[in-house]
Scaffold this motif. Structure first.
Motif, PDB file in Angstrom:
ATOM      1  N   VAL A 103       1.722  -6.526   0.006  1.00 38.66           N
ATOM      2  CA  VAL A 103       1.236  -5.677  -1.086  1.00 38.66           C
ATOM      3  C   VAL A 103       0.327  -4.581  -0.532  1.00 38.66           C
ATOM      4  CG1 VAL A 103      -0.192  -5.618  -3.170  1.00 38.66           C
ATOM      5  CG2 VAL A 103       1.439  -7.476  -2.838  1.00 38.66           C
ATOM      6  N   GLU A 104      -0.584  -4.967   0.380  1.00 43.16           N
ATOM      7  CA  GLU A 104      -1.501  -3.985   0.986  1.00 43.16           C
ATOM      8  C   GLU A 104      -0.725  -2.897   1.725  1.00 43.16           C
ATOM      9  OE1 GLU A 104      -5.668  -6.066   2.127  1.00 43.16           O
ATOM     10  OE2 GLU A 104      -3.947  -6.796   3.249  1.00 43.16           O
ATOM     11  N   ILE A 105       0.235  -3.324   2.547  1.00 45.52           N
ATOM     12  CA  ILE A 105       1.040  -2.359   3.302  1.00 45.52           C
ATOM     13  C   ILE A 105       1.833  -1.474   2.359  1.00 45.52           C
ATOM     14  CG2 ILE A 105       2.974  -2.134   4.914  1.00 45.52           C
ATOM     15  CD1 ILE A 105       2.004  -4.766   6.209  1.00 45.52           C
ATOM     16  N   GLY A 106       2.367  -2.087   1.285  1.00 41.96           N
ATOM     17  CA  GLY A 106       3.133  -1.335   0.303  1.00 41.96           C
ATOM     18  C   GLY A 106       2.307  -0.255  -0.372  1.00 41.96           C
ATOM     19  N   VAL A 107       1.048  -0.581  -0.697  1.00 39.16           N
ATOM     20  CA  VAL A 107       0.153   0.397  -1.336  1.00 39.16           C
ATOM     21  C   VAL A 107      -0.098   1.576  -0.400  1.00 39.16           C
ATOM     22  CG1 VAL A 107      -2.188   0.801  -2.172  1.00 39.16           C
ATOM     23  CG2 VAL A 107      -0.967  -1.246  -2.882  1.00 39.16           C
ATOM     24  N   VAL A 108      -0.376   1.276   0.872  1.00 40.58           N
ATOM     25  CA  VAL A 108      -0.649   2.335   1.850  1.00 40.58           C
ATOM     26  C   VAL A 108       0.578   3.233   2.026  1.00 40.58           C
ATOM     27  CG1 VAL A 108      -1.170   2.823   4.273  1.00 40.58           C
ATOM     28  CG2 VAL A 108      -2.415   1.017   3.071  1.00 40.58           C
ATOM     29  N   ILE A 109       1.763   2.612   2.163  1.00 43.84           N
ATOM     30  CA  ILE A 109       3.002   3.390   2.320  1.00 43.84           C
ATOM     31  C   ILE A 109       3.254   4.254   1.091  1.00 43.84           C
ATOM     32  CG2 ILE A 109       5.519   3.217   2.487  1.00 43.84           C
ATOM     33  CD1 ILE A 109       5.104   0.722   4.218  1.00 43.84           C
ATOM     34  N   PHE A 110       3.028   3.663  -0.090  1.00 46.67           N
ATOM     35  CA  PHE A 110       3.245   4.395  -1.339  1.00 46.67           C
ATOM     36  C   PHE A 110       2.310   5.598  -1.438  1.00 46.67           C
ATOM     37  CE2 PHE A 110       2.235   4.941  -5.924  1.00 46.67           C
ATOM     38  CZ  PHE A 110       3.487   5.366  -6.349  1.00 46.67           C
ATOM     39  N   VAL A 111       1.036   5.397  -1.078  1.00 48.42           N
ATOM     40  CA  VAL A 111       0.055   6.485  -1.141  1.00 48.42           C
ATOM     41  C   VAL A 111       0.447   7.615  -0.201  1.00 48.42           C
ATOM     42  CG1 VAL A 111      -2.319   7.153  -0.604  1.00 48.42           C
ATOM     43  CG2 VAL A 111      -1.885   5.078  -1.924  1.00 48.42           C
ATOM     44  N   PHE A 112       0.813   7.279   1.059  1.00 48.28           N
ATOM     45  CA  PHE A 112       1.189   8.314   2.013  1.00 48.28           C
ATOM     46  C   PHE A 112       2.481   9.020   1.587  1.00 48.28           C
ATOM     47  CE2 PHE A 112      -1.773   6.414   5.135  1.00 48.28           C
ATOM     48  CZ  PHE A 112      -2.340   7.584   5.617  1.00 48.28           C
ATOM     49  N   HIS A 113       3.388   8.271   0.944  1.00 46.29           N
ATOM     50  CA  HIS A 113       4.611   8.886   0.424  1.00 46.29           C
ATOM     51  C   HIS A 113       4.279   9.898  -0.666  1.00 46.29           C
ATOM     52  CE1 HIS A 113       8.663   9.396  -1.087  1.00 46.29           C
ATOM     53  NE2 HIS A 113       8.278   8.989  -2.284  1.00 46.29           N
ATOM     54  N   LYS A 137      -6.786  12.832  -1.864  1.00 45.09           N
ATOM     55  CA  LYS A 137      -7.638  12.493  -3.003  1.00 45.09           C
ATOM     56  C   LYS A 137      -6.905  12.706  -4.321  1.00 45.09           C
ATOM     57  CE  LYS A 137     -11.067  15.136  -1.848  1.00 45.09           C
ATOM     58  NZ  LYS A 137     -12.346  15.846  -1.985  1.00 45.09           N
ATOM     59  N   GLN A 138      -6.197  13.822  -4.422  1.00 43.65           N
ATOM     60  CA  GLN A 138      -5.450  14.129  -5.642  1.00 43.65           C
ATOM     61  C   GLN A 138      -4.427  13.038  -5.933  1.00 43.65           C
ATOM     62  OE1 GLN A 138      -3.657  18.093  -5.750  1.00 43.65           O
ATOM     63  NE2 GLN A 138      -1.944  17.293  -6.926  1.00 43.65           N
ATOM     64  N   THR A 139      -3.721  12.589  -4.889  1.00 42.16           N
ATOM     65  CA  THR A 139      -2.707  11.553  -5.052  1.00 42.16           C
ATOM     66  C   THR A 139      -3.327  10.226  -5.465  1.00 42.16           C
ATOM     67  OG1 THR A 139      -1.305  12.600  -3.386  1.00 42.16           O
ATOM     68  CG2 THR A 139      -0.865  10.297  -3.881  1.00 42.16           C
ATOM     69  N   CYS A 140      -4.405   9.835  -4.794  1.00 38.78           N
ATOM     70  CA  CYS A 140      -5.063   8.569  -5.104  1.00 38.78           C
ATOM     71  C   CYS A 140      -5.602   8.565  -6.534  1.00 38.78           C
ATOM     72  CB  CYS A 140      -6.188   8.299  -4.104  1.00 38.78           C
ATOM     73  SG  CYS A 140      -5.618   7.855  -2.458  1.00 38.78           S
ATOM     74  N   PHE A 141      -6.159   9.688  -6.977  1.00 38.30           N
ATOM     75  CA  PHE A 141      -6.677   9.771  -8.347  1.00 38.30           C
ATOM     76  C   PHE A 141      -5.552   9.726  -9.382  1.00 38.30           C
ATOM     77  CE2 PHE A 141     -10.613  11.783  -6.471  1.00 38.30           C
ATOM     78  CZ  PHE A 141     -11.452  10.749  -6.848  1.00 38.30           C
ATOM     79  N   ASP A 142      -4.345  10.178  -8.986  1.00 42.04           N
ATOM     80  CA  ASP A 142      -3.212  10.159  -9.898  1.00 42.04           C
ATOM     81  C   ASP A 142      -2.644   8.753 -10.096  1.00 42.04           C
ATOM     82  OD1 ASP A 142      -3.359  12.846 -10.368  1.00 42.04           O
ATOM     83  OD2 ASP A 142      -1.796  13.393  -8.927  1.00 42.04           O
TER      84      ASP A 142
END
Length: 336
Positions: A103-113, A137-142
């Protein structure tokens, strides 16, 4: 309107929390003692999967980031760890070992994507390249709640600037460095060296008392060094720039502020000592450890953003620029 919105949020967030509370009460019931094995499995599955999925169904048509399911999953792990007896946590331990890291790896991959998509979209509509940290920052806030987004963006930025991006940043027109003559890089390198020496000494001393404490202290110190290294690299990659009638004042990923040029009252080249207070701020979080040679005074109050989303108000801001004369001339030309 506001009452309806509040009511909706109470349903969306209150219902899963009530379900979690009910599961906790079941784990405290006498029935649990006679069916511990089966109920432990059921409680684990409910907390980690059923309740987060139910929450997802509640938000699927609402303007709430779908990734907020993750915090409910993490909350479920935490609640299960304290609600289920240790001897019945075999399924929970299996999920912690094999599922949670995925799940952690998936979140990181999703954010960078998502960051990559944001950068591509920005590049398709403008000739300039968007700053990576801004896009991150924009992506993480979205996709995440604000508090989690702020923390995650900073941690990912430290990793990105520290270990992924190595290509030298070539300054464009109206971009200005601030590290070549200020001594900032040498200062941060010294910090890393001092932490390294202190880590070794403290590790040796703590070993006499507790091996675990010694390694915990060492890991925290090494993590601090890695963060400082990421901060250092970000200073090289995030220049101060003037674009679209705005000044993007940046100090790596440590602090930043945006100034509208028409809000500038005066621009002064100065190295004189200043009294820093609620009106006068320094762009660099290193404070008196670093010099300044530019002071900008604004007509109205502005906001300086620091580590992990901290905010400070100011009307005067002092900072260092390698090409101070060119910077001042450029601004004065735009202000006319």
């Amino acid at each position: 309107m506001n009452t309806t919105k509040t009511h909706n949020y109470l349903i969306v967030f209150g219902t899963p929390l009530l379900l979690i509370l009910s599961v906790i009460l079941i784990s405290r019931d006498l029935l649990f003692e006679t069916n511990s094995n089966a109920l432990s499995i059921g409680i684990t599955l409910d907390l980690l999967f059923t309740i987060p999925f139910f929450y997802f169904l509640l938000i699927r048509k609402k303007n709430i980031p779908k990734t907020t399911v993750i915090p409910f999953f993490v909350l479920g792990i935490w609640v299960a760890s304290y609600s289920i007896p240790k001897e019945h946590q075999f399924l929970l331990n299996w999920i912690k070992t094999w599922v949670f890291p995925l799940v952690e790896i998936g979140v990181v991959i999703f954010v960078f994507h998502k960051v990559r998509q944001t950068l591509k979209q920005y590049k398709a509509t403008t000739k300039d390249k968007q700053d990576f940290f801004t896009a991150l920052k924009q992506t993480c806030f979205d996709i995440l709640p604000k508090r989690i987004a702020t923390f995650l963006a900073m941690e990912l930025a430290v990793f990105y600037y520290g270990f992924i991006v190595w290509k030298k940043r070539v300054l464009k027109e109206n971009e200005f460095s601030y590290h070549k003559n200020s001594g900032t890089i040498s200062l941060l390198v010294a910090f890393i060296f001092i932490i390294g020496v202190e880590t070794y000494v403290i590790h040796i001393l703590l070993l006499k008392w507790s091996t675990i404490a010694a390694w915990v202290a060492s890991v925290l110190s090494m993590y601090s060094s890695l963060q400082i290294f990421g901060f250092l690299k970000s200073i090289l990659k995030r220049p101060i720039c003037i674009e679209k009638q705005q000044i993007q004042l940046r100090y790596g990923i440590l602090s930043e502020t945006t100034i509208n040029i028409n809000e500038i009252e005066s621009i002064e080249i100065t190295t004189k000592d200043l009294e820093f207070n609620t009106e006068t701020r320094k762009l660099s979080p290193l404070g008196e450890l670093e010099s300044h040679n530019i002071l900008i005074t604004l007509k109205t109050e502005n906001t300086l953003f620091g580590l992990y989303g901290t905010q400070k108000k100011y009307k005067k801001i002092a900072f260092y620029i390698d090409q101070k004369e060119k910077f001042k001339t450029t601004l004065e030309t735009l202000c006319l």
